[in-house]
Enzyme design. Structure first.
Site, mmCIF file in Angstrom:
data_model
loop_
_atom_site.group_PDB
_atom_site.id
_atom_site.type_symbol
_atom_site.label_atom_id
_atom_site.label_comp_id
_atom_site.label_asym_id
_atom_site.label_seq_id
_atom_site.Cartn_x
_atom_site.Cartn_y
_atom_site.Cartn_z
ATOM 1 N N ASP A 1 0.859 -1.191 0.000
ATOM 2 C CA ASP A 1 0.000 0.000 0.000
ATOM 3 C C ASP A 1 0.892 1.236 0.000
ATOM 4 O OD1 ASP A 1 -2.695 1.204 0.142
ATOM 5 O OD2 ASP A 1 -1.955 2.049 2.005
ATOM 6 N N SER A 2 0.302 2.355 -0.406
ATOM 7 C CA SER A 2 1.060 3.597 -0.406
ATOM 8 C C SER A 2 1.442 4.001 1.023
ATOM 9 C CB SER A 2 0.220 4.701 -1.044
ATOM 10 O OG SER A 2 -1.002 4.814 -0.350
ATOM 11 N N GLU B 1 -4.316 9.707 7.742
ATOM 12 C CA GLU B 1 -2.886 9.438 8.024
ATOM 13 C C GLU B 1 -2.384 10.347 9.148
ATOM 14 O OE1 GLU B 1 -0.154 7.509 6.308
ATOM 15 O OE2 GLU B 1 -1.635 6.270 5.296
ATOM 16 N N HIS C 1 -8.078 3.246 2.867
ATOM 17 C CA HIS C 1 -8.227 4.000 4.118
ATOM 18 C C HIS C 1 -9.689 4.127 4.553
ATOM 19 C CE1 HIS C 1 -4.167 5.178 3.062
ATOM 20 N NE2 HIS C 1 -4.030 5.817 4.200
ATOM 21 N N CYS D 1 -3.961 -1.337 -2.669
ATOM 22 C CA CYS D 1 -4.077 0.114 -2.809
ATOM 23 C C CYS D 1 -4.830 0.330 -4.112
ATOM 24 C CB CYS D 1 -2.684 0.740 -2.885
ATOM 25 S SG CYS D 1 -2.687 2.505 -3.251
ATOM 26 N N CYS E 1 -10.985 2.921 -1.589
ATOM 27 C CA CYS E 1 -9.671 3.322 -1.075
ATOM 28 C C CYS E 1 -9.470 2.568 0.230
ATOM 29 C CB CYS E 1 -9.632 4.830 -0.840
ATOM 30 S SG CYS E 1 -8.157 5.379 0.040
#
Ligand code: DGL
Length: 270
Positions: free
Chosen positions: A7-8, A162, A196, A70, A194
């Site tokens: 993932d990023s 984040e 997140h 991701c 996404c």
């Protein structure tokens, strides 16, 4: 040989958690490219180059199979990586297809021609890069006809998550849902596109209303990976270590990850 999860940044930990629960005996190596996150505001070439470098790092760590956990990487880099050629014995899979198979009520790997499905109005929430790629609509068109997709680029939500700012993230989710519903007042289904966003799922559901079915990826990806590994058991091996790798500062990323998943996680430098 373990299975790699890329993932990023930290969002893919939602997928890692689900796959670890579903496949407790499989060793996973997680790589978060926190030094370069967020990907969602980068252009496609950038996302491709960064994703390729991270996948190669996971291959080096002994993971023949890498899951791009991701959406932005899956949308902007996966097809191009496959077109450029994956080395023999290696494999890269993305996260869109399991989600679309669930939405269109298809069995794993059912490649029959597109057909009419029950759901007609779908709201897609994703990063600006994922929305710009139109990868979701392209994959959906291979499987379903007559589905109207309205996409909302949710700028700022990943950064707020984040940064651990849940209040800001919640306010942004509400305003993105309102913006979507101005364009599509009655979606039947909403895709959290996404990694997140599952952390904000209850806020998406509250803003959308109880009638909207919210599809979140982690469990769907876990189910699909379990099916894949049943068919390709040679893609996992024995005795590999479980690792958390980051391109960012390991101490800072470990703290954030521990806060994110509410359990202790220790990252090391990639
Ligand atoms: N985790 C990425 C995704 O699923 C988004 C985060 C980012 O913008 O880097 O799309």
């Amino acid at each position: 040989m373990a299975v790699g999860i890329f993932d990023s940044g930290l969002g893919g930990l939602t997928v890692l958690d689900a796959v670890s629960k579903r496949l407790p005996d499989v060793p996973f190596v997680y790589l978060g490219d926190s030094a370069n996150a967020p990907y969602g505001v980068r252009d496609a070439d950038d996302v491709y180059n960064l994703t390729k470098a991270s996948v190669e790092r996971l291959w080096e760590a002994g993971c023949d199979l890498v899951i791009l956990a991701c959406n932005t990487a899956s949308a902007a880099a996966l097809r191009r990586m496959q077109e450029q050629g994956i080395p023999p014995g290696k494999r890269v899979l993305g996260v869109f297809v399991p989600l679309i198979e669930a939405l269109t009520e298809r069995e794993w790997g059912d490649n029959s021609p597109p057909r009419e499905v029950d759901v007609k109005h779908v709201a897609l929430f994703a990063t600006p890069a994922t929305v710009a790629s139109r990868a979701f609509q392209r994959e959906l068109a291979f499987r379903a006809i007559g589905v109207d997709v309205e996409a909302q680029a949710c700028g700022g939500v990943v950064d707020a998550i984040e940064d651990g700012d849940e209040i800001l993230a919640e306010a942004m989710v509400r305003s993105h849902v309102e913006a979507l519903m101005r364009k599509m007042p009655k979606p039947e289904a909403a895709i959290l596109g996404c990694t997140h966003y599952p952390l904000m799922e209850k806020h998406f559901q509250a803003a959308l209303g109880a009638d909207v079915k919210v599809y979140s990826q982690a469990d769907l990806v876990a189910q699909s990976l379990a099916n894949y590994l049943e068919r390709h058991p040679n893609m996992i091996g024995e005795g590999a270590d479980r690792l958390f790798l980051t391109t960012g500062d390991p101490a800072a990323v470990s703290n954030r990850a521990t806060q994110f998943l509410r359990r202790k996680i220790a990252f090391e430098a990639a």
